[in-house]
Design a protein around this motif. Structure first.
Motif, short mmCIF file in Angstrom:
data_model
loop_
_atom_site.label_atom_id
_atom_site.label_comp_id
_atom_site.label_asym_id
_atom_site.label_seq_id
_atom_site.Cartn_x
_atom_site.Cartn_y
_atom_site.Cartn_z
N ASN A 273 -59.24 -61.94 -17.19
CA ASN A 273 -58.78 -62.29 -18.54
C ASN A 273 -58.16 -63.67 -18.55
O ASN A 273 -57.67 -64.16 -17.52
CB ASN A 273 -57.72 -61.30 -19.04
CG ASN A 273 -58.26 -59.98 -19.53
OD1 ASN A 273 -57.47 -59.09 -19.85
ND2 ASN A 273 -59.56 -59.80 -19.63
N ILE A 274 -58.19 -64.27 -19.71
CA ILE A 274 -57.49 -65.53 -19.95
C ILE A 274 -56.18 -65.18 -20.64
O ILE A 274 -56.17 -64.45 -21.64
CB ILE A 274 -58.32 -66.48 -20.84
CG1 ILE A 274 -59.69 -66.74 -20.21
CG2 ILE A 274 -57.56 -67.78 -21.11
CD1 ILE A 274 -59.66 -67.31 -18.81
N ALA B 176 -53.95 -61.83 -24.26
CA ALA B 176 -54.97 -61.73 -23.21
C ALA B 176 -56.32 -61.77 -23.90
O ALA B 176 -56.50 -61.16 -24.96
CB ALA B 176 -54.81 -60.45 -22.42
N GLU B 177 -57.25 -62.47 -23.27
CA GLU B 177 -58.57 -62.61 -23.88
C GLU B 177 -59.65 -62.34 -22.83
O GLU B 177 -59.61 -62.88 -21.73
CB GLU B 177 -58.71 -64.03 -24.43
CG GLU B 177 -59.97 -64.26 -25.21
CD GLU B 177 -59.98 -65.63 -25.89
OE1 GLU B 177 -60.91 -65.85 -26.68
OE2 GLU B 177 -59.09 -66.46 -25.62
N ASP B 178 -60.56 -61.47 -23.22
CA ASP B 178 -61.78 -61.24 -22.43
C ASP B 178 -62.85 -62.05 -23.15
O ASP B 178 -63.41 -61.60 -24.16
CB ASP B 178 -62.11 -59.75 -22.42
CG ASP B 178 -63.37 -59.42 -21.64
OD1 ASP B 178 -64.20 -60.33 -21.42
OD2 ASP B 178 -63.53 -58.25 -21.26
N PRO C 72 -66.03 -63.10 -22.37
CA PRO C 72 -67.40 -62.59 -22.52
C PRO C 72 -67.52 -61.47 -23.56
O PRO C 72 -68.51 -61.37 -24.28
CB PRO C 72 -67.76 -62.09 -21.12
CG PRO C 72 -66.89 -62.88 -20.20
CD PRO C 72 -65.59 -63.09 -20.97
N ALA C 73 -66.48 -60.63 -23.67
CA ALA C 73 -66.53 -59.51 -24.63
C ALA C 73 -66.09 -59.93 -26.02
O ALA C 73 -66.22 -59.16 -26.97
CB ALA C 73 -65.64 -58.36 -24.13
N GLY C 74 -65.52 -61.14 -26.14
CA GLY C 74 -65.04 -61.60 -27.44
C GLY C 74 -63.85 -60.80 -27.93
O GLY C 74 -63.66 -60.60 -29.13
N HIS C 75 -62.99 -60.37 -26.99
CA HIS C 75 -61.85 -59.52 -27.34
C HIS C 75 -60.55 -60.23 -26.98
O HIS C 75 -60.36 -60.65 -25.84
CB HIS C 75 -61.97 -58.19 -26.59
CG HIS C 75 -60.87 -57.23 -26.88
ND1 HIS C 75 -60.72 -56.60 -28.09
CD2 HIS C 75 -59.87 -56.78 -26.09
CE1 HIS C 75 -59.65 -55.81 -28.05
NE2 HIS C 75 -59.12 -55.91 -26.84
N ARG C 76 -59.64 -60.34 -27.96
CA ARG C 76 -58.33 -60.96 -27.75
C ARG C 76 -57.27 -60.01 -28.26
O ARG C 76 -57.39 -59.47 -29.36
CB ARG C 76 -58.26 -62.29 -28.50
CG ARG C 76 -56.98 -63.05 -28.27
CD ARG C 76 -57.06 -64.41 -28.99
NE ARG C 76 -56.03 -65.32 -28.55
CZ ARG C 76 -55.06 -65.78 -29.35
NH1 ARG C 76 -55.02 -65.46 -30.62
NH2 ARG C 76 -54.16 -66.61 -28.87
N VAL C 77 -56.21 -59.79 -27.46
CA VAL C 77 -55.17 -58.84 -27.83
C VAL C 77 -53.79 -59.42 -27.51
O VAL C 77 -53.61 -60.11 -26.50
CB VAL C 77 -55.38 -57.48 -27.12
CG1 VAL C 77 -55.30 -57.62 -25.61
CG2 VAL C 77 -54.41 -56.44 -27.62
N GLU D 116 -49.95 -54.02 -23.47
CA GLU D 116 -51.37 -53.88 -23.11
C GLU D 116 -51.57 -54.44 -21.71
O GLU D 116 -50.98 -55.46 -21.36
CB GLU D 116 -52.24 -54.70 -24.08
CG GLU D 116 -52.21 -54.23 -25.51
CD GLU D 116 -53.02 -52.97 -25.74
OE1 GLU D 116 -53.96 -52.71 -24.96
OE2 GLU D 116 -52.70 -52.24 -26.69
N PRO D 117 -52.43 -53.81 -20.92
CA PRO D 117 -52.71 -54.38 -19.60
C PRO D 117 -53.51 -55.68 -19.74
O PRO D 117 -54.29 -55.84 -20.67
CB PRO D 117 -53.53 -53.30 -18.90
CG PRO D 117 -54.11 -52.48 -19.99
CD PRO D 117 -53.16 -52.56 -21.15
N ILE D 118 -53.26 -56.57 -18.82
CA ILE D 118 -54.03 -57.82 -18.74
C ILE D 118 -54.87 -57.71 -17.48
O ILE D 118 -54.35 -57.56 -16.38
CB ILE D 118 -53.09 -59.04 -18.70
CG1 ILE D 118 -52.20 -59.07 -19.96
CG2 ILE D 118 -53.90 -60.33 -18.57
CD1 ILE D 118 -51.13 -60.14 -19.94
#
Length: 171
Positions: A72-73, A96-98, A100-105, A66-68
């Motif tokens: 991202n954190i 990787a975590e966004d 503000p969007a509450g998305h972690r992958v 997945e792209p980071i």
């Protein structure tokens, strides 16, 4: 012989923020920069286990699932899976975590090999690893096969000598 250590004693968690200077022209974290972060996290885990200076010996295949993205954190979790005489295998996972969007992958994982060295740069003995959890036990058990494969591919071991690997592959 150094006293054995529990695998969890080497656990290292490292976090970085992806800044503009870390990215390519598409705004994604450059692969080399990620490998740099991963190498540092794995080195810290190896040092925690061995209490010695360590050098990178190898990195198993790293694929970029997945792209980071910029902003991202990036969180890396590294832990020694098994130790041999002077070398240690370290498993590292990357997310990787966004925020503000509450998305972690989950984006990457790899096995690094480090060698503990003395002040002159000569390999030095490291403690054995004591695995405790099911994941630690599975990674510990399969580490010998990965080590034999690395040595065969590097031309440092004859494939016929890789008994654990041959048994696994049934060849």
């Amino acid at each position: 012989m150094p006293q054995p250590k529990h695998a969890h004693e080497s656990m290292t968690v490292m976090t970085e923020m992806v800044l503009p200077n870390d990215t390519n022209t598409l705004g994604n974290l450059m692969g080399g920069r990620l490998l740099h972060f991963m190498d540092i996290a794995a080195a810290i885990a190896a040092q925690k286990h061995s209490n010695r200076l360590v050098v990178t010996a190898s990195v198993d295949s790293v694929s970029f699932a997945e792209p980071i993205r910029l902003g991202n954190i990036v969180t890396m979790k590294a832990q020694v899976t098994r130790a041999f005489s002077s070398s240690m295998e370290i498993f590292i996972e990357v997310w990787a975590e966004d925020i503000p969007a509450g998305h972690r992958v989950s984006t990457n994982s790899a096995y690094y090999t480090f060698v503990a060295v003395d002040q002159s740069g000569r390999p030095i003995e490291v403690p054995a690893v004591i695995p405790e959890t099911d994941d630690e036990k599975e990674r510990y058990a399969s580490a010998l096969r990965r080590r034999q494969l690395r040595l065969v591919l590097a031309g440092r071991m004859n494939a016929q000598e890789a008994t654990e690997l041959r048994e696994f592959l049934k060849v």
